[in-house]
Design an enzyme around this catalytic site. Structure first.
Site, short mmCIF file in Angstrom:
data_model
loop_
_atom_site.label_atom_id
_atom_site.label_comp_id
_atom_site.label_asym_id
_atom_site.label_seq_id
_atom_site.Cartn_x
_atom_site.Cartn_y
_atom_site.Cartn_z
N LYS A 112 0.81 -1.23 0.00
CA LYS A 112 0.00 0.00 0.00
C LYS A 112 0.84 1.27 0.00
CE LYS A 112 -4.42 -1.52 1.89
NZ LYS A 112 -5.45 -1.27 2.88
N LYS A 193 -4.39 -10.64 -6.53
CA LYS A 193 -5.58 -10.82 -5.70
C LYS A 193 -6.75 -9.97 -6.22
CE LYS A 193 -6.00 -8.53 -1.88
NZ LYS A 193 -6.01 -7.91 -0.56
N LYS A 196 -11.00 -4.65 -4.21
CA LYS A 196 -11.92 -3.54 -4.45
C LYS A 196 -11.17 -2.26 -4.82
CE LYS A 196 -12.21 -3.42 0.55
NZ LYS A 196 -12.89 -3.99 1.68
P1 TYM Z 1 -10.25 -6.14 3.99
O1 TYM Z 1 -11.31 -5.13 4.24
O2 TYM Z 1 -9.18 -5.84 3.03
O3 TYM Z 1 -10.90 -7.52 3.55
C1 TYM Z 1 -11.94 -8.11 4.29
C2 TYM Z 1 -11.82 -9.62 4.27
O4 TYM Z 1 -11.89 -10.14 2.94
C3 TYM Z 1 -10.78 -10.97 2.69
N1 TYM Z 1 -10.41 -10.84 1.27
C4 TYM Z 1 -10.26 -11.87 0.43
N2 TYM Z 1 -10.39 -13.19 0.60
C5 TYM Z 1 -10.17 -13.98 -0.48
N3 TYM Z 1 -9.82 -13.50 -1.71
C6 TYM Z 1 -9.68 -12.17 -1.92
N4 TYM Z 1 -9.36 -11.69 -3.13
C7 TYM Z 1 -9.91 -11.29 -0.81
N5 TYM Z 1 -9.86 -9.93 -0.68
C8 TYM Z 1 -10.16 -9.68 0.61
C9 TYM Z 1 -9.67 -10.46 3.60
O5 TYM Z 1 -8.70 -11.44 3.83
C10 TYM Z 1 -10.47 -10.11 4.83
O6 TYM Z 1 -10.68 -11.27 5.62
N6 TYM Z 1 -7.21 -5.81 7.93
C11 TYM Z 1 -8.48 -6.32 7.50
C12 TYM Z 1 -9.64 -5.77 8.29
C13 TYM Z 1 -9.54 -5.97 9.77
C14 TYM Z 1 -9.69 -7.18 10.48
C15 TYM Z 1 -9.57 -6.85 11.84
C16 TYM Z 1 -9.90 -8.50 10.07
C17 TYM Z 1 -9.35 -4.99 10.70
N7 TYM Z 1 -9.36 -5.52 11.94
C18 TYM Z 1 -9.65 -7.84 12.84
C19 TYM Z 1 -9.98 -9.47 11.07
C20 TYM Z 1 -9.85 -9.15 12.42
C21 TYM Z 1 -8.67 -5.93 6.04
O7 TYM Z 1 -8.09 -5.03 5.54
O8 TYM Z 1 -9.62 -6.62 5.39
#
Ligand code: TYM
Length: 329
Positions: A112, A193, A196
């Protein structure tokens, strides 16, 4: 035995099929047996610049998508991260326990921040706040996609470090990562990957894409030059990715899919996949519209936050006591 489950998704744009398959589907599954906390992590979203109106809209949208996908607010806690201020407070404490070198090694931070002239400090300490999110409920299980694995490892290290330094206190959490679908890839490049934040909307299926857009995106998805529908991620990343999506949304196994399309070319497979996705997402979209127009969301979020605050406040008080903060009165 019932476990504590926590996870979160950032309100930073339209959610994709990757978020659904990698995370939300498992949230729905886990809530049947466990005590669940599902947040919209708005404090994480602001680690990159957000337009205020868009942040508000996306926050409501993610919460409504949780419910539309089947999260039941009667049995799961659904809330905004910023409505539980203890996250930020424990986040600060976790930051003080985290080494700069640990944060520098985080691949999400490297991705990022690369190529940017100026990078916010929040983006750097993001994983410490994520650790606080998890530890503040003493979560046992954290359902996430594969890209969050490294953040989970840091969380485990921080829990162990705190326990070692101040006495046994935090549960050391386990990641819950699906076998198929932990990393859904981009539709235009099977080595990246699905995300969004990709500027090309053809690279992802948004959960709110209309049926015809879904069909078109799948028909245009990149496929390798071969013709067989077989699962071979190393040599056929694109078709393997589409097969994973098919399997996750139809309930079929990869082998059953390979058998069904044996001897056929990609065209029929892709056409059917488009229909499988429409059949999965259309009911979700309908429920989403109902929830948005019902006006029920703000009460659900308020109740979820209230229950979460109760648990979080207790943990934080314990943390402060262990660390030697002077109590109020
Ligand atoms: P974020 O918002 O980027 O994504 C949310 C969840 O979706 C999963 N994900 C995917 N899984 C499979 N294939 C993909 N292409 C894909 N893109 C996204 C991510 O692995 C995630 O599970 N840091 C986290 C948010 C967060 C969080 C937490 C998660 C903040 N605090 C505490 C768990 C526990 C994030 O950026 O997710």
């Amino acid at each position: 035995m019932a476990k504590k489950v926590l996870s979160g998704i950032q309100p930073s744009g339209s959610l994709t099929l990757g978020n659904y398959i990698g995370a939300i589907k498992n949230f729905v599954k886990l809530q049947e047996e466990h005590e669940c906390y599902f947040m919209v992590v708005d404090l994480h979203a602001i680690t990159v610049s957000q337009d205020p109106a868009a942040l508000r809209e996306n926050s409501e949208s993610v919460a409504a998508l949780y419910l539309a996908a089947g999260i039941n607010p009667q049995i799961s806690n659904v809330y905004m991260q910023s409505h539980v201020p203890q996250h930020a407070e424990l986040g600060w404490i976790m930051t003080t326990l985290t080494a700069m070198g640990e944060l520098e090694r985080m691949t999400q931070f490297k991705d990022k921040s690369s190529g940017k002239d100026s990078v916010g400090a929040g983006l750097f300490v993001y994983p410490s706040l994520m650790a606080a999110d998890i530890l503040i409920y003493n979560a046992d299980l954290v359902p996430v996609g594969e890209d969050q694995k490294q953040h989970l490892e840091l969380t485990r290290d921080l829990a162990g470090r705190f326990n070692h330094r101040f006495g046994e206190f935090f549960t050391v959490p386990e990641p819950y990562i699906p076998e198929v679908g932990a990393r859904i890839m981009s539709l235009d490049d099977g080595t990246k990957k699905m995300s969004k934040s990709n500027p090309n909307p053809g690279s992802y299926i948004a959960l709110l894409d209309p049926p015809d857009v879904i069909r078109k995106k799948i028909s245009r998805a990149t496929t390798d030059s071969g013709r067989e529908v077989i699962f071979d991620p190393a040599n056929k990343p694109e078709i393997s990715n589409l097969m994973s999506i098919y399997a996750e949304c139809s309930g079929m196994t990869l082998q059953q899919i390979a058998d069904r399309y044996e001897g056929q070319m990609y065209g029929g497979f892709k056409k059917d996949l488009g229909e499988v996705l429409v059949a999965t997402l259309e009911p979700l979209q309908q429920k989403y519209q109902e929830i948005r127009s019902s006006g029920a969301l703000s009460d659900i979020l308020a109740e979820g936050a209230e229950r979460a605050r109760g648990v979080a406040a207790q943990t934080l008080a314990g943390v402060k006591e262990k660390m030697g903060f002077l109590p109020l009165r």
